[in-house]
Scaffold this active site. Sequence first.
Site, PDB file in Angstrom:
ATOM      1  N   PHE A 141      -3.313  14.932   3.375  1.00  0.00           N
ATOM      2  CA  PHE A 141      -2.908  13.994   2.332  1.00  0.00           C
ATOM      3  C   PHE A 141      -3.814  12.780   2.416  1.00  0.00           C
ATOM      4  O   PHE A 141      -4.578  12.632   3.384  1.00  0.00           O
ATOM      5  CB  PHE A 141      -1.431  13.593   2.510  1.00  0.00           C
ATOM      6  CG  PHE A 141      -0.490  14.299   1.573  1.00  0.00           C
ATOM      7  CD1 PHE A 141      -0.704  15.612   1.206  1.00  0.00           C
ATOM      8  CD2 PHE A 141       0.616  13.646   1.048  1.00  0.00           C
ATOM      9  CE1 PHE A 141       0.160  16.272   0.333  1.00  0.00           C
ATOM     10  CE2 PHE A 141       1.488  14.292   0.177  1.00  0.00           C
ATOM     11  CZ  PHE A 141       1.261  15.603  -0.179  1.00  0.00           C
ATOM     12  N   GLN A 255       3.819   1.184  -6.450  1.00  0.00           N
ATOM     13  CA  GLN A 255       2.783   2.213  -6.317  1.00  0.00           C
ATOM     14  C   GLN A 255       2.580   3.014  -7.599  1.00  0.00           C
ATOM     15  O   GLN A 255       3.540   3.455  -8.220  1.00  0.00           O
ATOM     16  CB  GLN A 255       3.140   3.186  -5.191  1.00  0.00           C
ATOM     17  CG  GLN A 255       2.109   4.287  -5.021  1.00  0.00           C
ATOM     18  CD  GLN A 255       2.269   5.050  -3.712  1.00  0.00           C
ATOM     19  OE1 GLN A 255       3.079   5.973  -3.614  1.00  0.00           O
ATOM     20  NE2 GLN A 255       1.533   4.648  -2.702  1.00  0.00           N
ATOM     21  N   HIS A 257       0.804   6.477  -8.761  1.00  0.00           N
ATOM     22  CA  HIS A 257       0.265   7.721  -8.215  1.00  0.00           C
ATOM     23  C   HIS A 257      -0.927   8.155  -9.067  1.00  0.00           C
ATOM     24  O   HIS A 257      -0.849   8.117 -10.289  1.00  0.00           O
ATOM     25  CB  HIS A 257       1.341   8.797  -8.224  1.00  0.00           C
ATOM     26  CG  HIS A 257       1.011   9.998  -7.395  1.00  0.00           C
ATOM     27  ND1 HIS A 257       0.021  10.897  -7.762  1.00  0.00           N
ATOM     28  CD2 HIS A 257       1.507  10.445  -6.220  1.00  0.00           C
ATOM     29  CE1 HIS A 257      -0.050  11.839  -6.839  1.00  0.00           C
ATOM     30  NE2 HIS A 257       0.833  11.604  -5.892  1.00  0.00           N
ATOM     31  N   LEU A 267       4.631  14.283 -12.174  1.00  0.00           N
ATOM     32  CA  LEU A 267       3.696  14.240 -11.055  1.00  0.00           C
ATOM     33  C   LEU A 267       3.166  15.634 -10.723  1.00  0.00           C
ATOM     34  O   LEU A 267       3.908  16.599 -10.730  1.00  0.00           O
ATOM     35  CB  LEU A 267       4.425  13.686  -9.834  1.00  0.00           C
ATOM     36  CG  LEU A 267       3.585  13.583  -8.564  1.00  0.00           C
ATOM     37  CD1 LEU A 267       2.730  12.348  -8.624  1.00  0.00           C
ATOM     38  CD2 LEU A 267       4.472  13.566  -7.344  1.00  0.00           C
ATOM     39  N   GLU A 270      -0.131  15.278  -4.500  1.00  0.00           N
ATOM     40  CA  GLU A 270      -1.337  14.849  -3.813  1.00  0.00           C
ATOM     41  C   GLU A 270      -1.965  16.011  -3.042  1.00  0.00           C
ATOM     42  O   GLU A 270      -3.162  15.998  -2.740  1.00  0.00           O
ATOM     43  CB  GLU A 270      -0.953  13.726  -2.834  1.00  0.00           C
ATOM     44  CG  GLU A 270      -2.114  13.104  -2.092  1.00  0.00           C
ATOM     45  CD  GLU A 270      -1.773  11.695  -1.625  1.00  0.00           C
ATOM     46  OE1 GLU A 270      -1.191  10.930  -2.417  1.00  0.00           O
ATOM     47  OE2 GLU A 270      -2.084  11.367  -0.479  1.00  0.00           O
ATOM     48  N   ARG A 301      -3.502   6.003  -2.139  1.00  0.00           N
ATOM     49  CA  ARG A 301      -3.154   6.083  -3.558  1.00  0.00           C
ATOM     50  C   ARG A 301      -3.524   4.829  -4.335  1.00  0.00           C
ATOM     51  O   ARG A 301      -3.975   4.914  -5.477  1.00  0.00           O
ATOM     52  CB  ARG A 301      -1.653   6.333  -3.709  1.00  0.00           C
ATOM     53  CG  ARG A 301      -1.274   7.716  -3.289  1.00  0.00           C
ATOM     54  CD  ARG A 301       0.216   7.932  -3.360  1.00  0.00           C
ATOM     55  NE  ARG A 301       0.518   9.302  -2.977  1.00  0.00           N
ATOM     56  CZ  ARG A 301       1.749   9.771  -2.814  1.00  0.00           C
ATOM     57  NH1 ARG A 301       2.790   8.991  -3.010  1.00  0.00           N
ATOM     58  NH2 ARG A 301       1.936  11.030  -2.470  1.00  0.00           N
ATOM     59  N   HIS A 369       5.030   5.257  -9.679  1.00  0.00           N
ATOM     60  CA  HIS A 369       5.556   6.334  -8.855  1.00  0.00           C
ATOM     61  C   HIS A 369       6.556   5.900  -7.790  1.00  0.00           C
ATOM     62  O   HIS A 369       7.526   6.594  -7.525  1.00  0.00           O
ATOM     63  CB  HIS A 369       4.380   7.032  -8.175  1.00  0.00           C
ATOM     64  CG  HIS A 369       4.769   8.180  -7.297  1.00  0.00           C
ATOM     65  ND1 HIS A 369       5.446   9.277  -7.786  1.00  0.00           N
ATOM     66  CD2 HIS A 369       4.578   8.416  -5.973  1.00  0.00           C
ATOM     67  CE1 HIS A 369       5.652  10.136  -6.794  1.00  0.00           C
ATOM     68  NE2 HIS A 369       5.156   9.639  -5.676  1.00  0.00           N
ATOM     69  N   ARG A 405       2.236   2.752   0.237  1.00  0.00           N
ATOM     70  CA  ARG A 405       2.772   3.846   1.033  1.00  0.00           C
ATOM     71  C   ARG A 405       1.807   5.022   1.023  1.00  0.00           C
ATOM     72  O   ARG A 405       1.223   5.347  -0.005  1.00  0.00           O
ATOM     73  CB  ARG A 405       4.103   4.316   0.452  1.00  0.00           C
ATOM     74  CG  ARG A 405       4.618   5.581   1.071  1.00  0.00           C
ATOM     75  CD  ARG A 405       5.972   5.981   0.537  1.00  0.00           C
ATOM     76  NE  ARG A 405       5.967   6.468  -0.823  1.00  0.00           N
ATOM     77  CZ  ARG A 405       5.528   7.672  -1.194  1.00  0.00           C
ATOM     78  NH1 ARG A 405       5.012   8.497  -0.307  1.00  0.00           N
ATOM     79  NH2 ARG A 405       5.597   8.060  -2.454  1.00  0.00           N
TER      80      ARG A 405
END
Lengths: 604, 243
Positions: A141, A255, A257, A267, A270, A301, A369, A405
């Site tokens: 990730f 955040q 995404h 979504l 990732e 991100r 997100h 995050r």
Amino acid sequence: MKWSDAHISEVLVIGAGLAGERVAIEAALNGHEVTILSLVPPRRSHSTAAQGGMQASLGNVAMGYGDNPDIHFEDTVKGSDWGCDQEVARLFVELAPVAVRQMSHWGVPWSRVVAGKKTLPDGTEIEDLAEKAGLIAQRQFGGTAKWRTCFAADGTGHVLQYAMDSVVTKLGVTIHDRMEAIRLIHNGQTCYGAVALCLRTGTLRPYLAKAVVIATGGYGRIYGTSTNAVINEGTGMGLALDTGVVPLGNMEAVQFHPTGIVPANILVTEGCRGDGGYLLDKNLHRFMLDYEPVKKEVASRDVVSRWMLHHIHRGFGVDSPYGPHLWLDIRHLGAEHICTNLREVQTICKNFLGCDPTESLIAVRPTQHYSMGGVRTNRDGGAYGLKGLFAAGEAACWDLHGFNRLGGNSLAETIVAGMVVGEKVADFAREQSLSFPFALVVEAVAAQQQRLDDLRSHLGGSEDVFALRRRMEETLLDKVGIFRTGPALTEAVATLEDLYQRAANLRLRSSGIGPNPELFAALRLPGMLRLALCISQGALQRTESRGSHYREDYPKRDDENWLTRTLAYWPPGAEMPELKYEPVNITTLPPGSRGYGEMAITGD
Amino acid sequence: MAERLLTFDIFRYNPATPEIPPRMQEFQLEETVGMSLFIALNRIREEQDPSLMFDFVCRAAVCGSCGMLINGRPGLACKTLTQDLGEKITLMPLPVFKLVGDLSVDTGVWFRYLNVRTEAWIHTDQVFDPKGLEERMDNPTAHRIYEAERCIECGCCIGACATANMREDFIGAAFLNRIARFLIDPRDERPAAHIFEVVGTDEGVFGCIGLMACDDLCPMEIPLQGQLAYVRRKMALVALRGK
């Protein structure tokens, strides 16, 4: 209110996603009577939508050998842009492996290591050793030094939630679904429970408990365009803020995404990029190589989203009736890989874009997100300012994530925080005796009943709930997004302040009787606007750039003045939040370079 | 795409006003490109009748909230595009489940009850050791469990099931699949005879009359027919051999 309507338990958990259910399990295992309130049946919670995985430093796969909690800690702190609480991050990384393994014990069908030599999409040869075969598999990730993200195909959130809820069912925890807490019952010092609205009937009921836990997830829907489920309206954060004594931490840390699909704003994981997918522009150029030569598509991100929008602003976006977007290309990963490890991505593309990602490009754009901010708590999950109130998961600002995050750290946080906070809640409830100030309960229910009655009587007011809501969504999206400036934020605050005043004069178009969606929306709107104001005002005042909070007029991180956490309070009757600041707890890793996102963003 | 004016014929009933009997109500809406029933229903609510009740959560076909009868067939509204339907669209709530109002039904309580009744959790005497490694499992087994675990409890297979519509206590394809999930899982130590107690009856695996609407309509495309056959064969063996 009839006293026989009151529901009494030792622990009241608001929200039945992964964090709420994990807290409930810990409290129940400690012998407490637990009740969970949820807007929807637990298995419909937004936790189930998490696709990619859960970070824990098991070091099971070739690209993860040598991983340990120290490296996970370092990745997390860098990801947060030094905004996180390092003691919390340390606690978290040590417990994440235990959490993953316990979920396996409870039935999660984690994907497993298959031994043998493999070639990665970039040509690298690796070998998974026979001695690790059958252990929990891990994928890459963004923003991580090792492959650390445990996964079950790409339905990780779904299988975690189902396993968690199976334990809740086994333990006989009481679940009241279609129940929305709309007000905490408190006296400014202690929390005694909540007034809840039944979404089946439109009636009120007090829930009383020794300890109350907010685990209601994020507020993405106030942005309108969001990857979040429609239930993610920030109701739990609103509950805490409404007390006037509990602050919300770092609400400006929002955040986006990188890969929400266009136009459905759903979504795709990732894992697409972690497994080797590319981001391409209108010329099919892999532009992330220009901006992030080292981490490429798998920087954090905040950084990838910023470069994507910057690249669109430079004119390299693909035009569409829904505005410009970029392409995600996973074709080269092969049909077999896509049909197993990225299967939900394939399904989403088929259902909502009418294309097959084994053959076609996927239209994507950065989309709201996650909320790093939330109910500010101490390390035990105890809310600042009110005894007996706790928070966990995305609803909380525990503060594991600081200003950004990492992917895979939210599923991990829900479960680790659930374990830690659940134990503290259990300890707290053991030491308390049940007692309630009756007058306070009666008063709290009566005040909420008055709000319902006023809306149903259609007296006064002229404002339409859906129209105001749309205006709020547009304002946040246009002015409090990825790139922020002082003038735009000032306008946003002014618009939202006006909307907040107008929201006191709502008039329903329908009767409001029974389980009426317009009534429910009207009851939620003022709280949503208060959150919107906390976000915007926090962003306006923070004159630096850190993680997801990027100010074009203050593009540098400013550790001298802003190594702080914003605390937003809403004093009773106020029209604006009151902002205070506290220092960020740095233990072992002093502020330094993140290793990505460091090239200056400039126009052509 | 030619612009169409769509007519939605929607079931209406609010249990809080029983004096108004159940009825069908028509709404008209101009179709937009890529319009789903999620978009259409929200527009009807915001622009025409804010009292209209329906359920959506993820709007991405992973949470199972929005099962309803779309032109008479159970399906998830969020992933149904209007372009795949005619100009007249009839929407009714899923049968079998208790009605909350209009298109909203109470699937949560139904599924919870059956999760309790079938003891749908891992039964094991193993004690979790927080210091130990995870137990090993081969990846194909993990995938087989995942395949069955993909059920999202939307209730489409239940609403579509002739047996479930006739007998209240039938556990339906969703729970026969759930039983298969635990039978496959080596971590679950329940003897097959224990499971026979729960599903080796007409309310369970022998109640199916084989019309297979569940298999045709599952939005997750879980091979329910195969899962049902698997459980049925296992249970028949238990009955014959007593184990």
